[in-house]
Write an enzyme that holds these catalytic residues in place. Sequence first.
Site: not given
Length: 210
Positions: A54, A72-74, A109
């Site tokens: 991203k 960001a990634d969840t 992340g």
Amino acid sequence: MSRTLFLASESPRRASLVKLLGVKRISIRPANLHEVMDAALTPSENVERLAQHKARKVAQELLGESGVVLGADTTVWIVGQMLEKPVDAQDAERMLLELSGATHTVYTGIALYDIETKREFSFVEATDVTFRELSINEIREYISTGSPMDKAGAYGIQEDFGAVFVSRIDGDYYNVVGLPLCSLYVALRSFAQDLFEQNPRLSKAGEGGG
């Protein structure tokens, strides 16, 4: 002049959280990236990889700009499986039944990408969350609000009814909301100090007296 922090996310929760960091200039630039988890990777590796993708994608779109991209990634992990955003109400019900009375881990992340220097930094934050036992009626009532449908694990905790499901949190609360604020702030201060406007009161307080 302070550079800009570009948030590569369309999440309103992340947008509200990033404003708490004290960065002077913030711009929302969603990555519009199709998120695909790799079953061969761990949850930690997956969220870090997607956050990096991203950040890099938005950085490519912003060539010539001055600043840092935050990706960001969840994901939610429980008993050997990842729970992403539910595809429909039935999927949301399945997820919430899995979470009921159990402890799961929220992985986020974070990736930082400096547009001008192309420097990168990334890390992962993990928080354990325990749910009380949920009744099928309250699960279905919650799903009927539509709130779980855009959230990993089918629940929210900030300004959301899903907060009453949580009996215990071990780790960073804000990581469950969408961004691990403490770790992110420390990382940004180290990675790009010039994103922050110097507070003259703090500067004067640090000056020694004769």
